[in-house]
Each structure stands twice: as structure tokens, then as C-alpha cells.
Design a protein around this motif. Structure first.
Motif, PDB file in Angstrom:
ATOM      1  N   VAL A  40       0.848  -1.187   0.000  1.00 21.42           N
ATOM      2  CA  VAL A  40       0.000   0.000   0.000  1.00 21.42           C
ATOM      3  C   VAL A  40       0.885   1.239   0.000  1.00 21.42           C
ATOM      4  O   VAL A  40       1.762   1.399   0.858  1.00 21.42           O
ATOM      5  CB  VAL A  40      -0.944   0.007   1.226  1.00 21.42           C
ATOM      6  CG1 VAL A  40      -1.854   1.226   1.171  1.00 21.42           C
ATOM      7  CG2 VAL A  40      -1.771  -1.279   1.285  1.00 21.42           C
ATOM      8  N   PHE A  41       0.655   2.126  -0.951  1.00 27.60           N
ATOM      9  CA  PHE A  41       1.452   3.338  -1.073  1.00 27.60           C
ATOM     10  C   PHE A  41       0.790   4.493  -0.322  1.00 27.60           C
ATOM     11  O   PHE A  41      -0.370   4.402   0.105  1.00 27.60           O
ATOM     12  CB  PHE A  41       1.647   3.689  -2.550  1.00 27.60           C
ATOM     13  CG  PHE A  41       2.401   2.640  -3.319  1.00 27.60           C
ATOM     14  CD1 PHE A  41       3.789   2.582  -3.287  1.00 27.60           C
ATOM     15  CD2 PHE A  41       1.707   1.685  -4.070  1.00 27.60           C
ATOM     16  CE1 PHE A  41       4.474   1.616  -3.998  1.00 27.60           C
ATOM     17  CE2 PHE A  41       2.381   0.720  -4.781  1.00 27.60           C
ATOM     18  CZ  PHE A  41       3.777   0.683  -4.746  1.00 27.60           C
ATOM     19  N   SER A  42       1.518   5.567  -0.166  1.00 23.52           N
ATOM     20  CA  SER A  42       1.035   6.709   0.609  1.00 23.52           C
ATOM     21  C   SER A  42      -0.188   7.370  -0.004  1.00 23.52           C
ATOM     22  O   SER A  42      -0.983   7.992   0.699  1.00 23.52           O
ATOM     23  CB  SER A  42       2.154   7.747   0.766  1.00 23.52           C
ATOM     24  OG  SER A  42       2.617   8.168  -0.512  1.00 23.52           O
ATOM     25  N   ASP A  43      -0.371   7.243  -1.310  1.00 24.29           N
ATOM     26  CA  ASP A  43      -1.540   7.840  -1.958  1.00 24.29           C
ATOM     27  C   ASP A  43      -2.751   6.919  -1.931  1.00 24.29           C
ATOM     28  O   ASP A  43      -3.785   7.223  -2.521  1.00 24.29           O
ATOM     29  CB  ASP A  43      -1.209   8.215  -3.407  1.00 24.29           C
ATOM     30  CG  ASP A  43      -0.770   7.018  -4.236  1.00 24.29           C
ATOM     31  OD1 ASP A  43      -0.657   5.913  -3.662  1.00 24.29           O
ATOM     32  OD2 ASP A  43      -0.540   7.191  -5.443  1.00 24.29           O
ATOM     33  N   GLY A  44      -2.627   5.780  -1.246  1.00 22.72           N
ATOM     34  CA  GLY A  44      -3.750   4.866  -1.114  1.00 22.72           C
ATOM     35  C   GLY A  44      -3.815   3.784  -2.173  1.00 22.72           C
ATOM     36  O   GLY A  44      -4.619   2.855  -2.048  1.00 22.72           O
ATOM     37  N   ARG A  95      -2.744   0.467  -4.263  1.00 23.38           N
ATOM     38  CA  ARG A  95      -2.242  -0.829  -3.807  1.00 23.38           C
ATOM     39  C   ARG A  95      -1.623  -1.591  -4.966  1.00 23.38           C
ATOM     40  O   ARG A  95      -2.079  -1.492  -6.106  1.00 23.38           O
ATOM     41  CB  ARG A  95      -3.387  -1.649  -3.198  1.00 23.38           C
ATOM     42  CG  ARG A  95      -3.936  -1.065  -1.907  1.00 23.38           C
ATOM     43  CD  ARG A  95      -5.385  -1.494  -1.688  1.00 23.38           C
ATOM     44  NE  ARG A  95      -5.534  -2.943  -1.686  1.00 23.38           N
ATOM     45  CZ  ARG A  95      -5.702  -3.685  -0.584  1.00 23.38           C
ATOM     46  NH1 ARG A  95      -5.738  -3.094   0.599  1.00 23.38           N
ATOM     47  NH2 ARG A  95      -5.851  -4.984  -0.662  1.00 23.38           N
ATOM     48  N   HIS A  96      -0.590  -2.341  -4.642  1.00 27.14           N
ATOM     49  CA  HIS A  96       0.094  -3.161  -5.641  1.00 27.14           C
ATOM     50  C   HIS A  96       0.254  -4.571  -5.078  1.00 27.14           C
ATOM     51  O   HIS A  96       0.704  -4.749  -3.940  1.00 27.14           O
ATOM     52  CB  HIS A  96       1.461  -2.574  -5.983  1.00 27.14           C
ATOM     53  CG  HIS A  96       2.280  -3.464  -6.884  1.00 27.14           C
ATOM     54  ND1 HIS A  96       1.939  -3.708  -8.184  1.00 27.14           N
ATOM     55  CD2 HIS A  96       3.424  -4.171  -6.648  1.00 27.14           C
ATOM     56  CE1 HIS A  96       2.831  -4.529  -8.726  1.00 27.14           C
ATOM     57  NE2 HIS A  96       3.742  -4.818  -7.815  1.00 27.14           N
ATOM     58  N   MET A  97      -0.152  -5.561  -5.858  1.00 27.69           N
ATOM     59  CA  MET A  97      -0.064  -6.942  -5.402  1.00 27.69           C
ATOM     60  C   MET A  97       1.349  -7.469  -5.609  1.00 27.69           C
ATOM     61  O   MET A  97       1.841  -7.575  -6.730  1.00 27.69           O
ATOM     62  CB  MET A  97      -1.071  -7.826  -6.138  1.00 27.69           C
ATOM     63  CG  MET A  97      -1.054  -9.284  -5.672  1.00 27.69           C
ATOM     64  SD  MET A  97      -2.221 -10.333  -6.575  1.00 27.69           S
ATOM     65  CE  MET A  97      -3.785  -9.624  -6.084  1.00 27.69           C
ATOM     66  N   LEU A  98       1.987  -7.835  -4.501  1.00 24.09           N
ATOM     67  CA  LEU A  98       3.321  -8.413  -4.583  1.00 24.09           C
ATOM     68  C   LEU A  98       3.262  -9.907  -4.864  1.00 24.09           C
ATOM     69  O   LEU A  98       4.140 -10.446  -5.538  1.00 24.09           O
ATOM     70  CB  LEU A  98       4.084  -8.162  -3.275  1.00 24.09           C
ATOM     71  CG  LEU A  98       4.300  -6.695  -2.896  1.00 24.09           C
ATOM     72  CD1 LEU A  98       5.019  -6.601  -1.554  1.00 24.09           C
ATOM     73  CD2 LEU A  98       5.098  -5.974  -3.980  1.00 24.09           C
ATOM     74  N   ARG A  99       2.245 -10.558  -4.303  1.00 26.49           N
ATOM     75  CA  ARG A  99       2.070 -11.981  -4.540  1.00 26.49           C
ATOM     76  C   ARG A  99       0.589 -12.315  -4.468  1.00 26.49           C
ATOM     77  O   ARG A  99      -0.090 -11.938  -3.517  1.00 26.49           O
ATOM     78  CB  ARG A  99       2.817 -12.799  -3.484  1.00 26.49           C
ATOM     79  CG  ARG A  99       2.926 -14.304  -3.800  1.00 26.49           C
ATOM     80  CD  ARG A  99       3.111 -15.121  -2.543  1.00 26.49           C
ATOM     81  NE  ARG A  99       1.944 -15.060  -1.674  1.00 26.49           N
ATOM     82  CZ  ARG A  99       1.921 -15.463  -0.410  1.00 26.49           C
ATOM     83  NH1 ARG A  99       3.030 -15.906   0.129  1.00 26.49           N
ATOM     84  NH2 ARG A  99       0.814 -15.387   0.315  1.00 26.49           N
ATOM     85  N   PRO A 100       0.062 -13.004  -5.473  1.00 21.93           N
ATOM     86  CA  PRO A 100      -1.372 -13.339  -5.452  1.00 21.93           C
ATOM     87  C   PRO A 100      -1.663 -14.367  -4.369  1.00 21.93           C
ATOM     88  O   PRO A 100      -0.751 -15.017  -3.844  1.00 21.93           O
ATOM     89  CB  PRO A 100      -1.616 -13.908  -6.852  1.00 21.93           C
ATOM     90  CG  PRO A 100      -0.280 -14.436  -7.281  1.00 21.93           C
ATOM     91  CD  PRO A 100       0.731 -13.509  -6.668  1.00 21.93           C
ATOM     92  N   PRO A 101      -2.928 -14.552  -4.015  1.00 22.48           N
ATOM     93  CA  PRO A 101      -3.260 -15.578  -3.019  1.00 22.48           C
ATOM     94  C   PRO A 101      -2.878 -16.961  -3.519  1.00 22.48           C
ATOM     95  O   PRO A 101      -2.915 -17.248  -4.718  1.00 22.48           O
ATOM     96  CB  PRO A 101      -4.779 -15.423  -2.848  1.00 22.48           C
ATOM     97  CG  PRO A 101      -5.250 -14.720  -4.077  1.00 22.48           C
ATOM     98  CD  PRO A 101      -4.120 -13.831  -4.496  1.00 22.48           C
ATOM     99  N   VAL A 102      -2.515 -17.813  -2.581  1.00 26.49           N
ATOM    100  CA  VAL A 102      -2.110 -19.181  -2.911  1.00 26.49           C
ATOM    101  C   VAL A 102      -3.313 -20.101  -2.724  1.00 26.49           C
ATOM    102  O   VAL A 102      -3.816 -20.260  -1.609  1.00 26.49           O
ATOM    103  CB  VAL A 102      -0.940 -19.640  -2.018  1.00 26.49           C
ATOM    104  CG1 VAL A 102      -0.560 -21.084  -2.336  1.00 26.49           C
ATOM    105  CG2 VAL A 102       0.256 -18.716  -2.188  1.00 26.49           C
ATOM    106  N   HIS A 103      -3.788 -20.667  -3.809  1.00 25.05           N
ATOM    107  CA  HIS A 103      -4.907 -21.601  -3.766  1.00 25.05           C
ATOM    108  C   HIS A 103      -4.381 -23.035  -3.778  1.00 25.05           C
ATOM    109  O   HIS A 103      -3.321 -23.315  -4.332  1.00 25.05           O
ATOM    110  CB  HIS A 103      -5.850 -21.392  -4.951  1.00 25.05           C
ATOM    111  CG  HIS A 103      -6.580 -20.094  -4.939  1.00 25.05           C
ATOM    112  ND1 HIS A 103      -6.043 -18.926  -5.456  1.00 25.05           N
ATOM    113  CD2 HIS A 103      -7.807 -19.758  -4.460  1.00 25.05           C
ATOM    114  CE1 HIS A 103      -6.916 -17.941  -5.301  1.00 25.05           C
ATOM    115  NE2 HIS A 103      -7.987 -18.417  -4.706  1.00 25.05           N
TER     116      HIS A 103
END
Length: 413
Positions: free
Chosen positions: A219-223, A225-233
Motif C-alpha cells: 500500500v502506497f502513501s496515496d492509497g 495498492r500493488h499486489m506483490l504476490r497473489p493468493p495461494v490456492h
């Protein structure tokens, strides 16, 4: 004694580490394997020379071909072995083989041993001018062919079963088909197994998944969001129903719940139909199977050229980590995808459109979804064969869907 340099391969065996525990000092090796070197062998000694050493000129050169590592995880269980090998299609790339998981990895993660959780076990070096092993492998395969027996579908059992099947003749006669069933699945008959081996068997398949680990977001200061790793199914339940005509048409022959020992982040019950305890050995009301046992059933279907019908098969096969040739796939999500419309149509809407009946009214069931997919595919076949044609049906589906905002009358979610 005359000593000769190895003609093709050199294997280095590393003794197991004496200590245990986490920390930067718990790996006794703390090294980086050389990617290549020259080997000088004489009666006096054997010496490895760096490639840039002048003395290495004219000596046999060896390059790293494979690495077997022991991975430690004190929180999740005992050590297990993983293998790194060069990509046969691109020698500059490396592949990681971790049980049934295969993925590309950077070379830096192959040769470096600086983490407490990974120790070297075997390093294999090979001469660049070595002869390919394809001919030898093919000869071994012809002499000792590996085939998965159809018994895993005609008489399915699991290492997790607590009670063995009956063995006496009286017990056999008293045991009905339901006694051999795994959950809702009726095992294949001998005739169906022969049809599978001939490559004439067809099935419809659906899988349910749970979230093992949540997505990692930045989460950046301007609100933003960037996904670093997707959920693991991870696979939780796999069901397959018969698609061949007959009395058992649409009846499941695979209905496996997969035992999971690791903590699950989200069961996603509304979408998976999985409840707490369903995948836990000793607590589950179902007959559980291991992931390897379920994977072998999928592998058997693919090896026998079984046509697999499904909805969103790309995602299912990716999570199951299996490659299925496109010629064996019949994906209703793609078959009912109009070139002029971007939106994919859900299985639930397609089934309602053709039958005016609803599925998934409360929770998802992989058996119900597989049967619904089979019905939708059969409707597709009728559309293709009819004079009306598929294009006009697609236009009507999108028109009806847009008028209903893609929500069914009884849809609650």
C-alpha cells in the motif's frame, strides 16, 4: 594406477548436516557452487581448476547440470528433497522440480547455499559435449514402461483410509457398490476402464479450491495498492462425472476431498462448499485422499487421452499443476465466449439459460457443477448441429443476460 577423467558426468555427494535449527550459522556449507570448471585427473591427485586458469586449457570442462537440495522446515514437517535441472529447451534457464510442482527459477537460487533451510545433497556436473540421453531413456522406457493402473478408478483406495476393504468371499458378496464408493463417486466398471484405455472415454470435471495463503499487498502513501504476490490456492475437492452415454451418464466416478495438514487462510465455504474439518484427517466426515493420489487420477485421464469437459479449465489445471493438451479440453467458458463480447459467462447463468433451473443456490458443489457443465456442453453440441447456429444463440444469451444484469431470479450473491 591409471586414472581417467569421467567421460560425461561427475556427481558430488554432500554429507548431511550434523546440526539443526534456524539461523545464519546453521548451514555448514555457506557456499556457492561453481557453474563450471575444468577437471585435471592424474595418478597423483584430482584437481578442479577455474575456467580462467591457464592450466585449465586442454583439460575436460564440466558444467553444473543438476542440483539436489534438502529443504528444512522445522514448522511444517521433516526435510524433503527438491531438484534443480537445466531447461532442456534453453540451457541458460533452470527448472525447479518440487514433488509435482515444476517452475522456472533464476540461476542465483540454484548455486547459492547461504540459507539455513536449504542444504546441498548432490551436485551433478556434465561435459558440454556429452551425448544426449534421449536414446537411453527411450530404451529404458520401452523395456520398463510406466503406466498408472486403472485400479485407482475401478477400486479406489487411499493411504488415509482407516479400514481395509473386505477380503473374504462372503464379505465381498455382502459389500455393495456403495461400500466401495469414495464419497459420491461410483467406481468405474471393467468395461469403462477398458474404454478409458482405448481413448474413447469422456468426462466432465470440476474442482473446488481453498485459500492457503492470502495475497501480499503493498500500500502506497496515496492509497494505491500493488499486489506483490497473489493468493495461494490449493485443491480441496475434485469431482468428475461420466460423459459417455449409458445408464451411469452424469454419475461421478471421482469425488475426492484432499487432506490438508497446513493451516488454511480461508475455506471460502460460500464458493467451495468446504467447511471446517472437512479436509482434516480424523475430523472429516468424508473419505480423504492425498494430493498425490488425486493427481495420479488426473494424470491417468490425460495419459489415456480422455476428453475432459469443464468450465474455466485453465484455472483448474493451473492450480492442480497439470498440463493437459488443448485437444483434450472442452471448456464451456471458451465455447460460449463471443468474439464481440469481452465478458465471460458464468456456468450458473449458462445452465439456467438452457434448463431454466438454478445451481449453486447455497454453496458450490463440484459434483453439481461437473454435472451442470456436462449439460451445458451437450446444449452447445445441439446448438452447433441445429440450423439456428451458435452465433444466434450467443447473441440471445448476451441479450438476456444484459436485460437481467446477469443476475438470476433467485441469486443472493
Amino acid at each position: 594406477r591409471i586414472m581417467r577423467a569421467p567421460e560425461a558426468y561427475l556427481a558430488l555427494n554432500f554429507p548431511p548436516a550434523a546440526g539443526e535449527g534456524e539461523g545464519s550459522g546453521s548451514n555448514p556449507w555457506q557456499m556457492t557452487l561453481p557453474l563450471s570448471f575444468a577437471l585435471r585427473v592424474s595418478a597423483a591427485d584430482t584437481r578442479a581448476l577455474p575456467d580462467d586458469d591457464d592450466a585449465a586449457h586442454g583439460e575436460p570442462r564440466l558444467e553444473l547440470a543438476a542440483v539436489v537440495s534438502s529443504v528444512r522446515d522445522t514448522r511444517r514437517g521433516p526435510d524433503h528433497l527438491v531438484v534443480h535441472v537445466r531447461d532442456p529447451d534453453d540451457a541458460a534457464r533452470w527448472l525447479l522440480l518440487n514433488d509435482f510442482l515444476v517452475q522456472r527459477v533464476p540461476v542465483a537460487s540454484v548455486a547459492a547455499f547461504h540459507d539455513w533451510w536449504r542444504l546441498p545433497a548432490i551436485a551433478v556436473y556434465a561435459r558440454p559435449d556429452r551425448h544426449a540421453l534421449q536414446a537411453a531413456v527411450a530404451a529404458v522406457t520401452r523395456s520398463h514402461p510406466y503406466r498408472i493402473s486403472t485400479r485407482i478408478l475401478t477400486a479406489p483406495r487411499s493411504a488415509l483410509d482407516t479400514q481395509p476393504p473386505p477380503v473374504t468371499s462372503a464379505a465381498r458378496s455382502a459389500s455393495s457398490t456403495s461400500a466401495r464408493m469414495r464419497n459420491a463417486a461410483v467406481p468405474l466398471s471393467k468395461a469403462e476402464a477398458e474404454s478409458l484405455e482405448r481413448g474413447t472415454f469422456r468426462c466432465a470435471l470440476d474442482a473446488e479450491f481453498v485459500v492457503l495463503e492470502d495475497a501480499i499487498m503493498e500500500v502506497f502513501s496515496d492509497g494505491t495498492r500493488h499486489m506483490l504476490r497473489p493468493p495461494v490456492h490449493v485443491l480441496a475437492r475434485l469431482s468428475a462425472v461420466r460423459a459417455n452415454p449409458g445408464d451411469l451418464h452424469g454419475v461421478p466416478f471421482i469425488d475426492d476431498y484432499v487432506a490438508i495438514s497446513r493451516p488454511v487462510f480461508d475455506l471460502a465455504t460460500q464458493y467451495s462448499g468446504i467447511h471446517a474439518g472437512d479436509l482434516t484427517v480424523g475430523l472429516s466426515p468424508y473419505r480423504l485422499s492425498t494430493m498425490k493420489e488425486v493427481y495420479k487420477k488426473l494424470r491417468l485421464l490425460v495419459d489415456c487421452n480422455c476428453v475432459i469437459i469443464g468450465h474455466g479449465l485453465k484455472h483448474d489445471f493451473r492450480v492442480c499443476n497439470i498440463v493437459v493438451p488443448p485437444a483434450l479440453q472442452r471448456d464451456t467458458m471458451l465455447l460460449f465466449q463471443s468474439p464481440s463480447h469481452i465478458r465471460p459467462i458464468s456456468l450458473r447463468f449458462l445452465y439456467w439459460y438452457f434448463s431454466r433451473k438454478s445451481i449453486q443456490t447455497r454453496e458450490h458443489s463440484s459434483v453439481e457443477d461437473a454435472q451442470a457443465t456436462l449439460k451445458v456442453f451437450e446444449s452447445y453440441a445441439l446448438c452447433v448441429a441445429a440450423d439456428r447456429g451458435l452465433e444466434s444463440v450467443l447473441d440471445d444469451i448476451y441479450s438476456v443476460g444484459a436485460s437481467m444484469s446477469w443476475k438470476l431470479p433467485d441469486q443472493k450473491f
